[in-house]
Design an enzyme around this catalytic site. Structure first.
Site, PDB file in Angstrom:
ATOM      1  N   HIS A   2      41.227  35.014  48.770  1.00  0.00           N
ATOM      2  CA  HIS A   2      40.501  34.295  49.816  1.00  0.00           C
ATOM      3  C   HIS A   2      40.290  32.874  49.348  1.00  0.00           C
ATOM      4  O   HIS A   2      40.034  32.643  48.170  1.00  0.00           O
ATOM      5  CB  HIS A   2      39.148  34.962  50.091  1.00  0.00           C
ATOM      6  N   ASP A  23      39.898  42.057  55.344  1.00  0.00           N
ATOM      7  CA  ASP A  23      40.932  42.767  56.089  1.00  0.00           C
ATOM      8  C   ASP A  23      41.616  43.875  55.316  1.00  0.00           C
ATOM      9  O   ASP A  23      42.485  44.556  55.854  1.00  0.00           O
ATOM     10  CB  ASP A  23      41.974  41.763  56.597  1.00  0.00           C
TER      11      ASP A  23
HETATM   12  N1  ACO Z   1      48.971  38.210  46.282  1.00  0.00           N
HETATM   13  C1  ACO Z   1      49.534  37.641  45.173  1.00  0.00           C
HETATM   14  N2  ACO Z   1      49.202  36.426  44.710  1.00  0.00           N
HETATM   15  C2  ACO Z   1      48.266  35.730  45.375  1.00  0.00           C
HETATM   16  C3  ACO Z   1      47.646  36.248  46.528  1.00  0.00           C
HETATM   17  C4  ACO Z   1      48.016  37.532  46.975  1.00  0.00           C
HETATM   18  N3  ACO Z   1      47.448  38.074  48.055  1.00  0.00           N
HETATM   19  N4  ACO Z   1      46.764  35.345  46.995  1.00  0.00           N
HETATM   20  C5  ACO Z   1      46.824  34.284  46.187  1.00  0.00           C
HETATM   21  N5  ACO Z   1      47.731  34.522  45.191  1.00  0.00           N
HETATM   22  C6  ACO Z   1      48.039  33.625  44.058  1.00  0.00           C
HETATM   23  C7  ACO Z   1      48.909  32.457  44.496  1.00  0.00           C
HETATM   24  O1  ACO Z   1      50.291  32.750  44.357  1.00  0.00           O
HETATM   25  C8  ACO Z   1      48.444  31.382  43.547  1.00  0.00           C
HETATM   26  O2  ACO Z   1      49.028  31.646  42.278  1.00  0.00           O
HETATM   27  P1  ACO Z   1      49.415  30.409  41.296  1.00  0.00           P
HETATM   28  O3  ACO Z   1      48.117  29.749  40.965  1.00  0.00           O
HETATM   29  O4  ACO Z   1      50.078  31.040  40.140  1.00  0.00           O
HETATM   30  O5  ACO Z   1      50.324  29.521  42.092  1.00  0.00           O
HETATM   31  C9  ACO Z   1      46.938  31.651  43.388  1.00  0.00           C
HETATM   32  O6  ACO Z   1      46.792  33.058  43.631  1.00  0.00           O
HETATM   33  C10 ACO Z   1      46.074  30.862  44.358  1.00  0.00           C
HETATM   34  O7  ACO Z   1      46.550  31.133  45.687  1.00  0.00           O
HETATM   35  P2  ACO Z   1      46.577  30.091  46.865  1.00  0.00           P
HETATM   36  O8  ACO Z   1      47.618  30.475  47.852  1.00  0.00           O
HETATM   37  O9  ACO Z   1      46.607  28.712  46.317  1.00  0.00           O
HETATM   38  O10 ACO Z   1      45.164  30.343  47.490  1.00  0.00           O
HETATM   39  P3  ACO Z   1      44.688  29.861  48.903  1.00  0.00           P
HETATM   40  O11 ACO Z   1      43.228  29.688  48.805  1.00  0.00           O
HETATM   41  O12 ACO Z   1      45.475  28.698  49.391  1.00  0.00           O
HETATM   42  O13 ACO Z   1      45.062  31.090  49.866  1.00  0.00           O
HETATM   43  C11 ACO Z   1      44.934  33.154  51.016  1.00  0.00           C
HETATM   44  C12 ACO Z   1      44.158  32.059  50.252  1.00  0.00           C
HETATM   45  C13 ACO Z   1      45.782  32.516  52.124  1.00  0.00           C
HETATM   46  C14 ACO Z   1      43.933  34.087  51.685  1.00  0.00           C
HETATM   47  C15 ACO Z   1      45.830  33.920  50.008  1.00  0.00           C
HETATM   48  O14 ACO Z   1      45.031  34.529  49.023  1.00  0.00           O
HETATM   49  C16 ACO Z   1      46.717  34.957  50.703  1.00  0.00           C
HETATM   50  O15 ACO Z   1      47.793  34.616  51.185  1.00  0.00           O
HETATM   51  N6  ACO Z   1      46.265  36.260  50.785  1.00  0.00           N
HETATM   52  C17 ACO Z   1      46.994  37.269  51.471  1.00  0.00           C
HETATM   53  C18 ACO Z   1      46.767  37.152  52.979  1.00  0.00           C
HETATM   54  C19 ACO Z   1      45.387  37.596  53.408  1.00  0.00           C
HETATM   55  O16 ACO Z   1      44.909  38.654  53.022  1.00  0.00           O
HETATM   56  N7  ACO Z   1      44.757  36.772  54.263  1.00  0.00           N
HETATM   57  C20 ACO Z   1      43.463  37.081  54.844  1.00  0.00           C
HETATM   58  C21 ACO Z   1      42.422  36.117  54.348  1.00  0.00           C
HETATM   59  S1  ACO Z   1      40.853  36.588  54.951  1.00  0.00           S
HETATM   60  C22 ACO Z   1      40.858  36.056  56.539  1.00  0.00           C
HETATM   61  O17 ACO Z   1      41.451  35.117  56.944  1.00  0.00           O
HETATM   62  C23 ACO Z   1      40.054  36.838  57.458  1.00  0.00           C
END
Ligand code: ACO
Length: 430
Positions: free
Chosen positions: A307, A365
């Site tokens: 998140h 979620d």
């Molecule tokens: N699985 C694997 N790796 C992940 C995940 C994941 N679900 N989420 C983040 N990471 C990793 C990224 O690859 C990144 O790694 P790095 O630092 O080595 O490059 C690090 O964690 C940080 O991730 P970001 O994408 O920079 O985090 P951001 O805050 O931009 O994204 C998000 C947040 C979009 C929710 C992300 O965690 C994600 O895509 N999760 C899966 C989708 C999801 O469940 N979305 C629902 C969110 S809740 C809502 O909207 C109601």
């Protein structure tokens, strides 16, 4: 005297004094509103990771400590004691209603549940297997073609009527999307039922047979709707605010919020979680999928994990996980392999260095889809369910924004990295 920050240019020694703005809770912000006008400088922050776009008194999140409050009330207390419309009143008006106020509010919402009869014919125009979110965007946007009497956004009473209409009619539109998909007649709302009971009626009753939802189903829906009702400046709410900042009508703004919510990185994650669990299929495949999620060359991400704001447990996920066990214990007597798979996947991820280092925890979620499935709601409706609940947050933010005298049209700037000026070359010389 208020604290100031002084930014200085390491080459020229030029300095800029920035005032600090503080709220009632949470981090302070540097006031950079004069930065461009006074110094010709822009702030660069893709994804708005360090940018506060407004002040707001609706919702507070502390992502480090896993705290979520609506109008000051901890989400756990609202989840344990409230129903969705009580929370809707709180978000819209800022206070929990008295008994009389709640009765009046419920009465008003139930009086607005029907949609115009001609709107019902819109659904026939969509392909039989159109995604319900696509239909939701279209039909919600079309509401501005019907309710001309409440479109003066500068009139607080018009804003209030539009908010009531939106909250009341969104479930009717959502259930009609489902009925269109399954080829059943669209059901009229029943105003003798409560908000969640009426929605389940419109989903699952037919003209031939009434549907009586269980107490647990209504309790679960209330919980999910409360937990999804608002989450401060997330992508869809910011979309609604940005659309609304131009003076666009509320129905168009909410349609833009629904479009933003649809993405798998946002509200589409609940549908994506279920697809992912089905793809993983069996606990024996968990290690393989965890490895895929960690592999930078593989686009696979663990859906329902991570998140932008929570770097600790999402408090909503904890509440939903508890409800998930309750719903499955009461509504399905068979052993549920999806829940078992989800629990084990969570356990493995939470012990994995990759997820620990990046502070990736299950989000709201991760478990919501499993509950919805137990309530017989199909996967393509999961994000629609989210949209019904979030409509309250969207209208509350939209209304707060319009009544804020400091609010201007949202207009981010950019750092241009394209070609320098060059001369036009006639087509036969290129
Ligand atoms: N699985 C694997 N790796 C992940 C995940 C994941 N679900 N989420 C983040 N990471 C990793 C990224 O690859 C990144 O790694 P790095 O630092 O080595 O490059 C690090 O964690 C940080 O991730 P970001 O994408 O920079 O985090 P951001 O805050 O931009 O994204 C998000 C947040 C979009 C929710 C992300 O965690 C994600 O895509 N999760 C899966 C989708 C999801 O469940 N979305 C629902 C969110 S809740 C809502 O909207 C109601």
């Amino acid at each position: 005297m208020a604290d100031k920050y002084i930014l200085s240019n390491s080459t020229t020694g030029d300095t800029v004094d920035l005032n600090l703005i503080t709220g009632t809770d949470g981090p302070a912000a540097l006031d950079i509103t004069g930065l461009y006008k006074e110094r010709g400088l822009l702030a660069y922050d893709p994804g708005f990771v360090s940018t506060a776009s407004c002040t707001s008194s609706i919702t507070y999140i502390d992502g480090e400590r896993g705290i979520l409050r609506y109008r000051g009330y901890p989400i756990e207390q609202l989840a344990a004691n409230s129903n969705f419309l009580e929370v809707a009143h709180l978000l819209l008006y800022g206070e929990l209603p008295t008994k009389t106020e709640l009765l009046e509010f419920e009465g008003i919402i139930s009086q607005h549940t029907m949609i115009r009869e001609t709107m019902r014919t819109f659904f026939d125009g969509f392909h039989y297997n159109a995604h319900p979110m696509a239909i939701m965007i279209g039909v919600t946007g079309s509401m501005s073609a019907f309710y001309h009497d409440s479109l003066d956004i500068h009139d607080p009473r018009h804003r209030e009527i539009s908010a009531h209409r939106m909250i009341a009619k969104i479930p009717t539109i959502a259930a009609a999307c489902y009925k269109h998909n399954v080829g059943e007649p669209i059901m009229y709302p029943r105003n003798d039922l409560d908000y969640c009971g009426n929605f389940l009626h419109m989903m699952f009753a037919t003209p031939c047979e009434e549907y009586v939802p269980s107490k647990t189903a209504i309790e679960a829906m209330n919980l999910l709707f409360i937990l999804h009702a608002d989450h401060e400046q997330n992508a869809s709410t910011s979309t609604v605010r940005l659309a609304g900042s131009s003076g666009a009508n509320p129905f168009a703004c909410i349609a833009s919020g629904i479009a933003s919510l649809w993405g798998p990185a946002h509200g589409g994650a609940n549908e994506a979680v279920l697809k992912m669990l089905e793809e993983i299929g069996d606990v024996s495949n968990i290690a393989k999928y965890i490895a895929k999620a960690k592999d930078k060359n593989d686009p696979f991400r663990l859906m329902g994990f991570g998140h932008r704001v929570y770097r600790n447990f999402d408090p909503r996920a904890t509440l939903i996980r508890e409800m998930c066990h309750k719903v499955l214990a009461e509504l399905s007597d068979e052993h549920n392999p999806l829940l078992e798979l989800a629990s084990q996947l969570e356990e493995v991820a939470l012990k994995d260095e990759y997820f620990i280092e990046r502070k990736l925890y299950p989000n709201v979620d991760y478990y919501s889809g499993i509950i919805y499935r137990a309530l017989n709601i199909p996967a393509n409706m999961f994000t629609v369910m989210f949209a019904i609940a979030r409509t309250v947050g969207w209208v509350a933010h939209w209304s707060e924004m319009i009544s804020d005298p400091s609010q201007r049209i949202g207009r981010p700037r950019q750092i241009y990295v394209g070609a320098k000026e060059r001369d036009y070359v006639p087509i036969d010389k290129r």
